[in-house]
Design a protein around this motif. Structure first.
Motif, PDB file in Angstrom:
ATOM      1  N   LEU A 111      39.830  46.808   5.049  1.00 21.67           N
ATOM      2  CA  LEU A 111      38.619  47.077   6.911  1.00 21.67           C
ATOM      3  C   LEU A 111      37.254  46.500   5.959  1.00 21.67           C
ATOM      4  N   PRO A 112      36.472  47.485   4.930  1.00 23.58           N
ATOM      5  CA  PRO A 112      35.748  47.347   4.391  1.00 23.58           C
ATOM      6  C   PRO A 112      34.602  45.723   4.472  1.00 23.58           C
ATOM      7  N   LEU A 113      35.980  45.174   3.818  1.00 25.30           N
ATOM      8  CA  LEU A 113      35.312  43.626   3.519  1.00 25.30           C
ATOM      9  C   LEU A 113      35.669  42.876   4.793  1.00 25.30           C
ATOM     10  N   ALA A 114      36.565  43.778   6.005  1.00 28.63           N
ATOM     11  CA  ALA A 114      35.788  42.336   7.253  1.00 28.63           C
ATOM     12  C   ALA A 114      34.865  43.340   8.123  1.00 28.63           C
ATOM     13  N   VAL A 115      34.014  44.055   8.195  1.00 33.12           N
ATOM     14  CA  VAL A 115      33.263  44.559   8.493  1.00 33.12           C
ATOM     15  C   VAL A 115      32.069  44.052   7.359  1.00 33.12           C
ATOM     16  N   GLY A 116      32.364  44.044   6.809  1.00 34.05           N
ATOM     17  CA  GLY A 116      30.826  43.861   5.833  1.00 34.05           C
ATOM     18  C   GLY A 116      30.692  42.232   4.865  1.00 34.05           C
ATOM     19  N   THR A 117      31.652  41.510   5.298  1.00 34.60           N
ATOM     20  CA  THR A 117      31.601  40.584   5.209  1.00 34.60           C
ATOM     21  C   THR A 117      30.758  38.679   6.400  1.00 34.60           C
ATOM     22  N   PRO A 118      30.539  39.950   7.201  1.00 33.27           N
ATOM     23  CA  PRO A 118      29.677  38.368   8.023  1.00 33.27           C
ATOM     24  C   PRO A 118      28.237  39.073   8.152  1.00 33.27           C
ATOM     25  N   SER A 173      47.518  58.337  11.082  1.00 29.25           N
ATOM     26  CA  SER A 173      47.192  58.244   9.948  1.00 29.25           C
ATOM     27  C   SER A 173      46.476  57.250   9.051  1.00 29.25           C
ATOM     28  N   VAL A 174      46.825  56.386   9.171  1.00 28.53           N
ATOM     29  CA  VAL A 174      47.169  55.163   7.703  1.00 28.53           C
ATOM     30  C   VAL A 174      45.454  54.456   7.711  1.00 28.53           C
ATOM     31  N   THR A 175      45.180  54.626   9.589  1.00 27.59           N
ATOM     32  CA  THR A 175      44.014  53.538   9.549  1.00 27.59           C
ATOM     33  C   THR A 175      42.740  54.086  10.134  1.00 27.59           C
ATOM     34  N   TRP A 176      42.673  54.922  10.313  1.00 29.79           N
ATOM     35  CA  TRP A 176      41.589  56.130  11.002  1.00 29.79           C
ATOM     36  C   TRP A 176      39.964  56.278  10.117  1.00 29.79           C
ATOM     37  N   ARG A 177      40.569  56.692   9.151  1.00 28.15           N
ATOM     38  CA  ARG A 177      39.800  56.872   8.148  1.00 28.15           C
ATOM     39  C   ARG A 177      39.208  56.139   7.259  1.00 28.15           C
ATOM     40  N   PRO A 178      39.626  54.846   6.714  1.00 28.40           N
ATOM     41  CA  PRO A 178      38.916  53.409   6.320  1.00 28.40           C
ATOM     42  C   PRO A 178      38.506  52.622   7.694  1.00 28.40           C
ATOM     43  N   ALA A 179      38.737  53.263   8.549  1.00 32.82           N
ATOM     44  CA  ALA A 179      38.357  52.416   9.958  1.00 32.82           C
ATOM     45  C   ALA A 179      36.935  53.277  10.145  1.00 32.82           C
ATOM     46  N   LEU A 180      36.977  54.751  10.411  1.00 27.48           N
ATOM     47  CA  LEU A 180      36.425  55.264  10.061  1.00 27.48           C
ATOM     48  C   LEU A 180      34.941  54.909   9.687  1.00 27.48           C
ATOM     49  N   ALA A 181      35.154  55.423   8.563  1.00 28.35           N
ATOM     50  CA  ALA A 181      34.001  54.743   7.084  1.00 28.35           C
ATOM     51  C   ALA A 181      33.657  53.384   7.193  1.00 28.35           C
ATOM     52  N   SER A 182      34.264  52.095   7.654  1.00 31.01           N
ATOM     53  CA  SER A 182      33.890  50.924   7.704  1.00 31.01           C
ATOM     54  C   SER A 182      33.196  50.696   8.719  1.00 31.01           C
ATOM     55  N   ALA A 183      33.004  50.960   9.909  1.00 28.40           N
ATOM     56  CA  ALA A 183      32.182  51.277  11.167  1.00 28.40           C
ATOM     57  C   ALA A 183      30.842  52.006  10.444  1.00 28.40           C
ATOM     58  N   MET A 211      30.246  51.627   8.084  1.00 32.01           N
ATOM     59  CA  MET A 211      28.808  51.018   6.582  1.00 32.01           C
ATOM     60  C   MET A 211      28.492  50.039   7.862  1.00 32.01           C
ATOM     61  N   GLY A 212      29.038  49.364   8.846  1.00 28.88           N
ATOM     62  CA  GLY A 212      28.776  48.329   9.678  1.00 28.88           C
ATOM     63  C   GLY A 212      27.750  48.529  10.209  1.00 28.88           C
ATOM     64  N   ALA A 213      28.056  49.864  10.267  1.00 29.31           N
ATOM     65  CA  ALA A 213      26.326  50.102  11.680  1.00 29.31           C
ATOM     66  C   ALA A 213      25.165  50.229  10.865  1.00 29.31           C
ATOM     67  N   VAL A 214      25.189  50.958   9.297  1.00 27.24           N
ATOM     68  CA  VAL A 214      24.138  51.207   8.656  1.00 27.24           C
ATOM     69  C   VAL A 214      23.387  49.745   8.028  1.00 27.24           C
ATOM     70  N   LEU A 215      24.967  48.297   7.635  1.00 22.37           N
ATOM     71  CA  LEU A 215      24.340  47.047   7.665  1.00 22.37           C
ATOM     72  C   LEU A 215      23.668  46.485   8.516  1.00 22.37           C
ATOM     73  N   VAL A 247      24.762  48.621  -0.677  1.00 22.31           N
ATOM     74  CA  VAL A 247      24.411  49.399   0.356  1.00 22.31           C
ATOM     75  C   VAL A 247      25.687  50.114   0.838  1.00 22.31           C
ATOM     76  N   ALA A 248      26.433  49.083   1.327  1.00 22.06           N
ATOM     77  CA  ALA A 248      28.087  48.961   1.895  1.00 22.06           C
ATOM     78  C   ALA A 248      28.637  49.885   0.940  1.00 22.06           C
ATOM     79  N   GLY A 249      29.080  48.976  -0.665  1.00 22.79           N
ATOM     80  CA  GLY A 249      29.518  50.184  -1.746  1.00 22.79           C
ATOM     81  C   GLY A 249      29.094  51.263  -0.986  1.00 22.79           C
ATOM     82  N   VAL A 250      28.218  52.027  -1.056  1.00 24.39           N
ATOM     83  CA  VAL A 250      27.603  53.490  -1.113  1.00 24.39           C
ATOM     84  C   VAL A 250      27.626  54.241   0.027  1.00 24.39           C
ATOM     85  N   VAL A 251      27.426  53.616   0.932  1.00 32.55           N
ATOM     86  CA  VAL A 251      27.606  54.148   2.349  1.00 32.55           C
ATOM     87  C   VAL A 251      29.350  54.305   2.591  1.00 32.55           C
TER      88      VAL A 251
END
Length: 298
Positions: free
Chosen positions: A109-116, A225-235, A237-241, A255-259
């Protein structure tokens, strides 16, 4: 005479050559269909849009192929364990499968959000300015198939572990059929953009029958339960990026890694009950103590 005596045993025993062939033939067919599934877009793109379009699309796909090493090696590493659990402890197999989904989605999920945000720089490194902006756009689209691909790869091997090879053949036929039809309709009109988007939806065409079989033969997956935590953290991260999108690519990656890691800790991504197995594998006691649930207040 000896041949007549041995032949029934040769043909019918579980470990016989015929039994092995019956079990392995669907795997061979599945591998063939899987290869076709991932390459049919190139076969249609080349005659309709030419070599240049294939090159632009292929430059983006090289990063996808590289990232897909992660679930491939992960799945191969745990497949012997899953096979053993499938024979002796289905409950343990279900827990291992859900934990695997959780871990893989924490990566995908973070790879998908951050790569663009860094796609332009990635294409510049691989191909140069002549590949811009088309390869960048292709990568920004293709990367969104990653979470579904990660899920499908681990699910694929779980279904093999529970002896559903023949069902997998049906699932791959569905996926390949959807892929071929959608690409034949869309690629001649929209080119590599259609190929990228079709790749995403083709993973869905596999995921639906895959999960049907998992639900039937193994367990119900608590997807929220499986997806919401990494999805929210990725979102987050995407907002900060987005706010710092004009910064250098290396700064964006840092920045992406830390956030992402901070956000994942804050939403409890590392404190799920089944994550205790992961913590038990970490040899660094100090790091484990700091990240363990409740450590923040100590």
């Amino acid at each position: 005479l000896l041949s007549k005596i041995l032949r029934p045993r040769y043909d019918s025993e579980p470990g016989s050559c015929r039994g092995m062939l019956d079990e392995s033939l669907p795997l061979m067919i599945n591998h063939l269909l899987q290869t076709l599934f991932f390459r049919i877009d190139i076969l249609i793109l080349q005659p309709t849009w030419g070599d240049r379009a294939v090159g632009l699309y292929g430059a983006a796909y090289k990063y996808i192929d590289g990232i897909n090493i992660i679930p491939s090696y992960f799945t191969l590493a745990i497949f012997p364990l899953m096979s053993r659990y499938a024979q002796t402890a289905r409950d343990s197999l279900a827990r291992a499968y859900i934990l695997s989904l959780r871990l893989l989605l924490m990566i995908a999920l973070p790879l998908a959000v951050g790569t663009p945000f860094i796609a332009r720089d990635l294409i510049l490194i691989l191909g140069g300015r002549q590949y811009l902006p088309d390869s960048m756009i292709a990568l920004q689209l293709l990367i969104w198939f990653l979470p579904f691909s990660f899920v499908n790869q681990i699910t694929h091997y779980v279904l093999i572990a529970v002896d559903q090879q023949r069902f997998l053949t049906k699932a791959f036929i569905i996926g390949v059929t959807f892929n071929v039809v959608a690409n034949l309709i869309l690629i001649p009109r929209y080119g590599f953009r259609a190929a990228a988007i079709t790749t995403i939806f083709s993973e869905w065409a596999l995921l639906i029958p895959f999960y049907y079989a998992v639900r039937k033969h193994l367990c119900h997956v608590p997807w929220v339960s499986v997806t919401w935590r990494p999805a929210l953290a990725s979102a987050l991260m995407g907002a900060v990026l987005w706010l710092v999108r004009d910064a250098h690519a290396l700064i964006l990656v840092g920045v992406a890694g830390v956030v992402y890691l901070v956000a994942l800790v804050l939403v409890g991504g590392f404190s799920q009950p089944d994550m205790a197995l992961v913590w038990g594998l970490i040899p660094m006691d100090r790091l484990r103590a700091r990240l363990r649930p409740g450590a923040a207040g100590q």
